[in-house]
Design a protein around this motif. Sequence first.
Motif, PDB file in Angstrom:
ATOM      1  N   LEU A 264      -6.085   8.668  -3.570  1.00 45.94           N
ATOM      2  CA  LEU A 264      -5.890   7.968  -2.304  1.00 45.94           C
ATOM      3  C   LEU A 264      -6.893   8.604  -1.361  1.00 45.94           C
ATOM      4  O   LEU A 264      -6.754   9.571  -1.024  1.00 45.94           O
ATOM      5  CB  LEU A 264      -4.523   7.850  -1.773  1.00 45.94           C
TER       6      LEU A 264
ATOM      7  N   THR B 197      -0.612   0.405   0.012  1.00 47.04           N
ATOM      8  CA  THR B 197      -1.372   1.150   0.629  1.00 47.04           C
ATOM      9  C   THR B 197      -2.139   0.478   1.847  1.00 47.04           C
ATOM     10  O   THR B 197      -2.679   1.088   2.750  1.00 47.04           O
ATOM     11  CB  THR B 197      -2.555   1.494  -0.392  1.00 47.04           C
TER      12      THR B 197
ATOM     13  N   TRP C  64      -7.444   3.225  -2.961  1.00 47.68           N
ATOM     14  CA  TRP C  64      -6.944   3.836  -4.119  1.00 47.68           C
ATOM     15  C   TRP C  64      -7.818   3.837  -5.263  1.00 47.68           C
ATOM     16  O   TRP C  64      -8.402   2.638  -5.568  1.00 47.68           O
ATOM     17  CB  TRP C  64      -5.653   3.942  -4.245  1.00 47.68           C
TER      18      TRP C  64
END
Length: 454
Positions: free
Chosen positions: A214, A348, A354
Amino acid sequence: MTETVREAQPAADALLCEEAVRFTSELIRIDTSNRGGGDCRERPAAEYAAALLDEAGLQPRLLESAPGRANVVARIEGSEPDLPALLVHGHLDVVPAEAADWAVPPFSGEIRDGEVWGRGAIDMKDMDAMMIAVARGWARDGRRPRRDVVLAFTADEEDSAAAGSAWLAEHHRDLFEGCTEGISESGGYTVHTAAGQRLYPVAAGERGTAWLRLTADGRAGHGSKPNPSNAVTRLSTAMAAIGAHRWPLRMTPTVRAALIALAEATSTPLDPACLDDPAGTGVDEFVARLDPAAAALVAGTLRNSANPTMLQAGYKVNVIPGSAGGAVDGRVLPGGEEEFTATLDRLTGPHVAWEYQHREIPLQAPVDSPVFAAMRDALLAHDLGAHVVPYSMSGGTDAKQFSRLGITGYGFSPLRLPPGFDYHGLYHGVDERVPVQGLHFGVRVLDRFLSNVG
């Protein structure tokens, strides 16, 4: 049966068991710690295994994928050439061990209090040793299995498998010609319940691997100033959301069979209708009623999962960095890949990207196959009170790589373990060890299974 044969059988069995223990100890003494990134040298262990197989006349092939990264493959011809071949594979590398934390030096292979101690004792130099012992026993006795049996000892399973099973599957697929099924680690060991049942889980599936990287971008600045574009805050928010997410139930055929088998083995009531309820409430309640040891076999495979594991950001307390990074260990059930991707995109958010750092497929294997039945029969022949149950592994093995050759993988490295033995806790743990009597049981079961499976 003559008296001479009767007398020879106990001697042959004693040597089979003795070699399983000795080879486990001697393999442990060969430090094959895999620190990742290519930092490992399996060749000394591969040469050891190859020499023992060569003594048995098996003509093993030692195959080096890179300097020091060696694999061994040998084929034992079966007595029924019309049957498909069977792959039996075990990895030679181990995870590192910090000697200061251990009661016994981790690469001593010491036999103490009826147990063989050291890194790899159960993951998985014990299985490597049993494979070699069975092959040598057949050679001494002039016996052959019904199927062709391909023995493979691999490098690099504890990292990416790139130097081991993946390399073999890509560059030496001819060595696995005719193999339709394979067996390896993480199955056939004793699980004791508080009520005294002895469960033997046999793996018939694996979750897929989804290791993620990430990255949050933001605006760098002074730590004393307001900053709504703080990369650390953005990353932390995403990581917290991932860690707190409750994944929905995803019922695979293997887990369904496991739940039904555990209900029967432990006499725990199970409403079959709950298995088809996507909310998962009934399944969760059933698992909560199971003996904890039995519940542990299925609890980690009812859903996809994603666990934050690493964070990297900043270089000084009063400086807001312009980016922040982290890692997530994701695991995906068969058929759950789209759900996993969509969920990570949502959790996210718009400011955190990611990507897959390492990705491997999930696996399933039929639990009504002749191979599964032969594994069950071999266990029951040596433990009449056994309850053999299918299960899915929450992690993964080299079976993922060999599946690319059309080989269906099972987890079956048999061991009989005493009550209270923390098998799962010793995997990659401190003071890893395996009972001598467990190896005796395991090598006998493995011999019976490999000799009889058709």
